[in-house]
Design an enzyme around this catalytic site. Structure first.
Site, PDB file in Angstrom:
ATOM      1  N   SER A 122      56.879   0.738 -75.625  1.00  0.00           N
ATOM      2  CA  SER A 122      57.564  -0.127 -74.658  1.00  0.00           C
ATOM      3  C   SER A 122      58.194  -1.358 -75.294  1.00  0.00           C
ATOM      4  CB  SER A 122      56.585  -0.558 -73.555  1.00  0.00           C
ATOM      5  OG  SER A 122      55.515  -1.319 -74.100  1.00  0.00           O
ATOM      6  N   SER A 152      50.378   2.774 -89.858  1.00  0.00           N
ATOM      7  CA  SER A 152      49.283   1.960 -90.381  1.00  0.00           C
ATOM      8  C   SER A 152      49.806   0.540 -90.555  1.00  0.00           C
ATOM      9  CB  SER A 152      48.760   2.548 -91.692  1.00  0.00           C
ATOM     10  OG  SER A 152      47.721   1.780 -92.230  1.00  0.00           O
ATOM     11  N   TYR A 177      40.868  -5.434 -88.392  1.00  0.00           N
ATOM     12  CA  TYR A 177      42.195  -4.807 -88.407  1.00  0.00           C
ATOM     13  C   TYR A 177      42.384  -3.961 -89.663  1.00  0.00           C
ATOM     14  CZ  TYR A 177      47.298  -4.411 -88.166  1.00  0.00           C
ATOM     15  OH  TYR A 177      48.582  -3.931 -88.106  1.00  0.00           O
ATOM     16  N   ARG A 215      50.621   0.857 -71.944  1.00  0.00           N
ATOM     17  CA  ARG A 215      49.807   0.483 -70.781  1.00  0.00           C
ATOM     18  C   ARG A 215      50.619  -0.149 -69.659  1.00  0.00           C
ATOM     19  NH1 ARG A 215      45.013  -3.010 -73.217  1.00  0.00           N
ATOM     20  NH2 ARG A 215      46.699  -3.673 -74.586  1.00  0.00           N
ATOM     21  N   LYS A 228      56.958  -2.871 -68.422  1.00  0.00           N
ATOM     22  CA  LYS A 228      57.613  -2.871 -69.730  1.00  0.00           C
ATOM     23  C   LYS A 228      58.166  -1.486 -70.061  1.00  0.00           C
ATOM     24  CE  LYS A 228      55.099  -6.668 -71.970  1.00  0.00           C
ATOM     25  NZ  LYS A 228      54.190  -7.029 -73.087  1.00  0.00           N
ATOM     26  N   LYS A 267      43.016   0.118 -90.028  1.00  0.00           N
ATOM     27  CA  LYS A 267      44.205   0.672 -90.658  1.00  0.00           C
ATOM     28  C   LYS A 267      43.870   1.474 -91.917  1.00  0.00           C
ATOM     29  CE  LYS A 267      47.226  -0.763 -87.670  1.00  0.00           C
ATOM     30  NZ  LYS A 267      48.009   0.202 -86.871  1.00  0.00           N
ATOM     31  N   GLY A 279      58.810  -3.688 -79.448  1.00  0.00           N
ATOM     32  CA  GLY A 279      58.583  -3.773 -80.889  1.00  0.00           C
ATOM     33  C   GLY A 279      59.045  -2.550 -81.665  1.00  0.00           C
ATOM     34  N   ASP A 339      46.279   4.139 -71.150  1.00  0.00           N
ATOM     35  CA  ASP A 339      45.563   3.429 -72.207  1.00  0.00           C
ATOM     36  C   ASP A 339      45.113   4.458 -73.236  1.00  0.00           C
ATOM     37  OD1 ASP A 339      43.664   2.042 -73.788  1.00  0.00           O
ATOM     38  OD2 ASP A 339      43.119   0.738 -72.122  1.00  0.00           O
TER      39      ASP A 339
END
Length: 325
Positions: free
Chosen positions: A41, A171, A185, A65, A69, A189, A43, A93
């Site tokens: 939605s 990633s 994070y 989600r 958007k 990844k 980026g 989700d």
């Protein structure tokens, strides 16, 4: 030295035979195909969707989600493509396996699956709540498992040598190296690399290729939110790599998917880290294989220098922080 040269002489023909067996010229077509993108939605995901539409995809499916958007993203893609592509949206989700499976079934057979969803909540481990750590792992890792398991059987059954299919897993450069303040994070990844390498082996002979994408910091709404809570020391490490636009990352990603590349690096920093961390990852390019073979030693030296610089900078930052307190 003589033993090393003898070993190289024995191994290079074997490596050459292996690379030839991986069909270095394989391509994953986009024209007339169905591209399914999670986190689509906004980026990077939305940028990939627009590029896929421009490249001739027949259908784009977006999963995220926020229904509002998603609706706005759908309208944007249709406007820019002048209605030349069918766009479907699914509000779900990725942590909910059942919801993901229902969305995939409703979307129909998928040619290119892009697992792009992700959250990043930078914080030192000692200060981060377990709820945030679990949330990060559930979205970034389990979300990929839910998506791939839901789509995999259909993707395998419909793939052919003439029209291979692709699973792209997004990633991060924080999945190539650990970064201060990114303990949860980076862990999530790094996990995606293990998933991608093992899945690559499971899909040999099924005409479904895996691409693992390593974007740097990317100018998206998500980065804006992350910067608000990024620890001071994180900027010392993360700031050494350049920031890219979502469109720039999307171009590298789609090109990597279409070329059936396993490792997809988005900038020079990612490429250098890729050479340094190649390990036993798959490689179908002669040029990259040779760069990894002959460049890994030098890149290890650069990596050690970089780690030394980071360590000194972080230690100095802690000292300055202690003085302020």
């Amino acid at each position: 030295m003589a033993k090393a040269l003898l070993m190289a002489a024995l191994l290079l023909p074997a490596a050459a035979a292996f690379l030839r067996s991986r069909r270095d010229g394989a391509r994953v077509p986009i024209i007339g195909r169905h591209v399914f993108i999670s986190g689509g939605s906004s980026g990077i995901g939305l940028a990939i969707a627009k590029l896929a539409a421009a490249a001739g995809a027949a259908k784009i499916s977006l999963l995220a989600r926020d229904a509002a958007k998603l609706s706005a993203a759908r309208a944007e893609i249709l406007r820019e493509s002048k209605g030349g592509v069918h766009v479907a949206v699914f509000s779900a989700d990725v942590r909910d396996e059942g919801a993901v499976r229902r969305a995939v079934e409703e979307a129909g057979e998928i040619d290119v699956l892009v697992c792009n969803q992700g959250v990043f909540l930078p914080c030192e481990l000692e200060k981060q709540a377990m709820e945030e750590i679990k949330f990060t792992m559930d979205v970034n890792v389990m979300g990929c498992f839910h998506l791939i398991r839901a789509a995999l059987a259909g993707m395998k059954s419909g793939a052919s040598e003439e029209k291979p299919r692709s699973i792209a897993i997004v990633s991060s450069q924080a999945g190539q190296i650990g970064v201060y303040g990114y303990t949860s994070y980076s862990a999530s990844k790094f996990a995606l690399r293990g998933l991608a390498e093992a899945l690559h082996q499971e899909l040999i002979g099924h005409n479904v290729y895996i691409s693992l994408v390593f974007p740097p910091d990317t100018d998206t709404p998500g980065l804006s939110e992350e910067l608000k809570r990024r620890p001071e020391m994180t900027s010392v490490v993360a700031g050494t790599s350049s920031c890219m636009t979502a469109e720039g990352v999307a171009k590298k990603t789609l090109a990597g998917i279409m070329a059936a590349r396993f490792m997809v690096y988005c900038n020079f920093d990612g490429l250098m880290m890729g050479i340094a961390t190649a390990g036993v990852s798959p490689q179908r390019s002669w040029a990259m294989a040779l760069a990894e073979i002959f460049g890994s030693g030098f890149m290890r030296f650069i990596a050690l220098c970089t780690q030394y610089y980071w360590s000194k900078a972080i230690a100095k930052g802690h000292q300055a922080k202690d003085k302020r307190m």
